[in-house]
Design a protein around this motif. Structure first.
Motif, short mmCIF file in Angstrom:
data_model
loop_
_atom_site.label_atom_id
_atom_site.label_comp_id
_atom_site.label_asym_id
_atom_site.label_seq_id
_atom_site.Cartn_x
_atom_site.Cartn_y
_atom_site.Cartn_z
N ILE A 64 0.83 -1.20 0.00
CA ILE A 64 0.00 0.00 0.00
C ILE A 64 0.87 1.25 0.00
O ILE A 64 0.63 2.19 -0.78
CB ILE A 64 -0.97 -0.03 1.20
CG1 ILE A 64 -1.98 -1.17 1.02
CG2 ILE A 64 -1.69 1.31 1.34
CD1 ILE A 64 -2.79 -1.49 2.27
N PHE A 65 1.88 1.28 0.85
CA PHE A 65 2.74 2.46 0.92
C PHE A 65 3.50 2.66 -0.39
O PHE A 65 3.57 3.77 -0.92
CB PHE A 65 3.72 2.33 2.08
CG PHE A 65 4.60 3.55 2.27
CD1 PHE A 65 4.04 4.78 2.54
CD2 PHE A 65 5.98 3.45 2.16
CE1 PHE A 65 4.84 5.91 2.71
CE2 PHE A 65 6.79 4.57 2.31
CZ PHE A 65 6.21 5.80 2.60
N ALA A 66 4.07 1.57 -0.93
CA ALA A 66 4.81 1.68 -2.19
C ALA A 66 3.90 2.09 -3.34
O ALA A 66 4.30 2.86 -4.22
CB ALA A 66 5.48 0.34 -2.50
N ALA A 67 2.67 1.61 -3.35
CA ALA A 67 1.74 1.96 -4.42
C ALA A 67 1.32 3.42 -4.33
O ALA A 67 1.15 4.09 -5.35
CB ALA A 67 0.52 1.04 -4.35
N VAL A 68 1.13 3.92 -3.10
CA VAL A 68 0.81 5.34 -2.94
C VAL A 68 1.97 6.20 -3.44
O VAL A 68 1.78 7.19 -4.14
CB VAL A 68 0.48 5.66 -1.47
CG1 VAL A 68 0.45 7.18 -1.25
CG2 VAL A 68 -0.86 5.06 -1.08
N LYS A 69 3.20 5.83 -3.09
CA LYS A 69 4.37 6.58 -3.55
C LYS A 69 4.45 6.58 -5.08
O LYS A 69 4.72 7.62 -5.70
CB LYS A 69 5.65 5.99 -2.96
CG LYS A 69 5.88 6.30 -1.50
CD LYS A 69 7.33 6.11 -1.09
CE LYS A 69 7.80 4.68 -1.29
NZ LYS A 69 9.21 4.51 -0.83
N ALA A 70 4.23 5.41 -5.68
CA ALA A 70 4.29 5.32 -7.14
C ALA A 70 3.21 6.18 -7.79
O ALA A 70 3.44 6.84 -8.82
CB ALA A 70 4.14 3.87 -7.58
N THR A 71 2.03 6.20 -7.19
CA THR A 71 0.94 7.00 -7.71
C THR A 71 1.26 8.49 -7.61
O THR A 71 1.05 9.25 -8.56
CB THR A 71 -0.37 6.70 -6.96
OG1 THR A 71 -0.70 5.31 -7.12
CG2 THR A 71 -1.51 7.55 -7.48
N ARG A 72 1.78 8.90 -6.46
CA ARG A 72 2.12 10.31 -6.27
C ARG A 72 3.19 10.77 -7.26
O ARG A 72 3.15 11.90 -7.76
CB ARG A 72 2.60 10.56 -4.84
CG ARG A 72 1.58 10.28 -3.76
CD ARG A 72 0.46 11.28 -3.71
NE ARG A 72 0.88 12.63 -3.41
CZ ARG A 72 0.05 13.61 -3.03
NH1 ARG A 72 -1.24 13.35 -2.90
NH2 ARG A 72 0.50 14.81 -2.76
N ARG A 73 4.14 9.89 -7.52
CA ARG A 73 5.19 10.24 -8.51
C ARG A 73 4.59 10.45 -9.89
O ARG A 73 5.03 11.32 -10.65
CB ARG A 73 6.26 9.16 -8.56
CG ARG A 73 7.22 9.16 -7.39
CD ARG A 73 8.46 8.34 -7.70
NE ARG A 73 8.13 6.94 -7.97
CZ ARG A 73 8.12 5.97 -7.06
NH1 ARG A 73 8.40 6.27 -5.80
NH2 ARG A 73 7.82 4.74 -7.39
N LYS A 74 3.58 9.66 -10.22
CA LYS A 74 3.02 9.69 -11.57
C LYS A 74 2.01 10.81 -11.76
O LYS A 74 2.04 11.53 -12.78
CB LYS A 74 2.35 8.35 -11.88
CG LYS A 74 1.81 8.23 -13.30
CD LYS A 74 2.95 8.26 -14.30
CE LYS A 74 2.43 8.07 -15.72
NZ LYS A 74 3.52 8.10 -16.72
N VAL A 75 1.09 11.01 -10.80
CA VAL A 75 0.00 11.95 -11.02
C VAL A 75 -0.06 13.08 -10.00
O VAL A 75 -0.89 13.99 -10.12
CB VAL A 75 -1.37 11.23 -11.06
CG1 VAL A 75 -1.41 10.21 -12.18
CG2 VAL A 75 -1.69 10.57 -9.72
N GLU A 76 0.78 13.03 -8.97
CA GLU A 76 0.93 14.12 -7.99
C GLU A 76 -0.37 14.45 -7.26
O GLU A 76 -0.58 15.60 -6.85
CB GLU A 76 1.50 15.37 -8.67
CG GLU A 76 2.88 15.15 -9.28
CD GLU A 76 3.44 16.40 -9.92
OE1 GLU A 76 2.65 17.34 -10.17
OE2 GLU A 76 4.65 16.44 -10.18
N THR A 77 -1.25 13.47 -7.10
CA THR A 77 -2.47 13.68 -6.32
C THR A 77 -2.98 12.33 -5.85
O THR A 77 -2.50 11.28 -6.29
CB THR A 77 -3.55 14.41 -7.16
OG1 THR A 77 -4.62 14.82 -6.29
CG2 THR A 77 -4.10 13.51 -8.25
N ASN A 78 -3.94 12.37 -4.94
CA ASN A 78 -4.52 11.12 -4.44
C ASN A 78 -5.68 10.69 -5.33
O ASN A 78 -6.75 11.28 -5.28
CB ASN A 78 -5.00 11.30 -2.99
CG ASN A 78 -5.83 10.10 -2.53
OD1 ASN A 78 -5.52 8.96 -2.85
ND2 ASN A 78 -6.89 10.37 -1.78
#
Length: 287
Positions: A64-78
């Motif tokens: 979950i933590f790694a996926a949130v980091k990857a998402t933030r890197r890609k789209v810069e939002t939740n």
């Protein structure tokens, strides 16, 4: 059969993509963006998070933590915190290869420890979901001292995603899958089984995300409106007329800045569960 990591990853991406393709009033979808987010961001988020969600070397919390980091890197939002909280344990359960996915999921949930709680709390703080607020016990801004399941239990009465952890995803395995299969059985096709799954969640429970941002009265009113819309859509046979009705409701919700994100997250989890069950019971799936 035991699905491969790639089969689980593809099931996750398919669930995310198909949910965005469906007209879900109040949410981002291919018919209309909203809440300062686009459908493309959700497609990108699915791809970016898929590797962490399905990494067999990671614990549920680490995924979950790694996926949130990857998402933030890609789209810069939740875009997908709720999706990740629901889908990471499902992915872990599918790796066991047993035909009873729900039993495997219960085993995964029961084994979640304090380290998982710390990773998940950190992921929530990184994602910064709207209307987060604070809690009198096990607040996510603190370092948890209890296993993740216990922490989720404290929030289960006010958060539908936390409730899934303590009920073995009951609302997904019974209500969500039931709504999806009922729509298919009565001949619905294309996006409509997904739409009816979403409307099931939206009309059955006050949406947790709406309640956090706007309060319980607004969440209850949204549920009541969704119940009326669901009955009207069921009575309409023409797809274009259905779309007009749903788009009008979509515009009404977005004008009021109402985003039933939890109902959408539960819809993704339902689709992911459906595809995982196919993979577990059919040797030909994704061959």
């Amino acid at each position: 059969m035991t699905p491969t990591r790639e089969q689980i990853r593809r099931a996750y991406i398919d669930a995310c993509y198909i949910e965005i393709d469906a007209l879900k009033p109040g949410n981002v979808h291919r018919f209309a963006d909203g809440h300062r987010m686009s459908a493309e961001q959700f497609f990108d988020s699915a791809q970016a998070s898929s590797h962490a969600v399905t990494d067999p070397l990671l614990t549920v919390g680490q995924r979950i933590f790694a996926a949130v980091k990857a998402t933030r890197r890609k789209v810069e939002t939740n875009t997908n915190l709720g999706i990740l909280l629901l889908c990471a344990p499902l992915a872990k359960a599918a790796e066991a290869g047993v035909t009873d996915l729900r039993a495997a999921l219960r085993s995964v949930l029961e084994k979640l420890g304090t380290d998982d709680a710390r990773e998940v709390f950190a992921a929530i703080m990184l994602a910064q979901p709207g209307g987060l607020g604070s809690a009198p016990k096990h607040d996510v801004s603190t370092v948890p001292q209890v296993p993740l399941l216990e922490a989720m239990g404290e929030a289960a009465d006010r958060d539908m995603i936390a409730r899934q952890y303590v009920t073995g995803f009951a609302d997904v395995f019974t209500g969500g899958l039931g709504a999806y299969r009922a729509a298919v059985d009565r001949g619905e096709s294309g996006m409509w089984p997904v739409v009816f799954t979403y409307l099931y969640f939206l009309s059955s429970f006050p949406d947790s995300h709406v309640a956090r941002k706007h309060g319980n009265p607004v969440a209850r009113k949204t549920r009541e409106d969704a119940q009326a819309i669901l009955h009207r859509v069921e009575a309409i046979g023409d797809g274009r007329e259905r779309e007009k009705l749903l788009l009008a409701f979509d515009g009404q919700l977005k004008k009021a800045n109402i985003n039933p994100g939890t109902s959408a997250d539960l819809t993704v989890a339902t689709l992911f569960t459906f595809y995982l069950n196919l993979a577990l019971h059919n040797d030909e799936v994704n061959a």
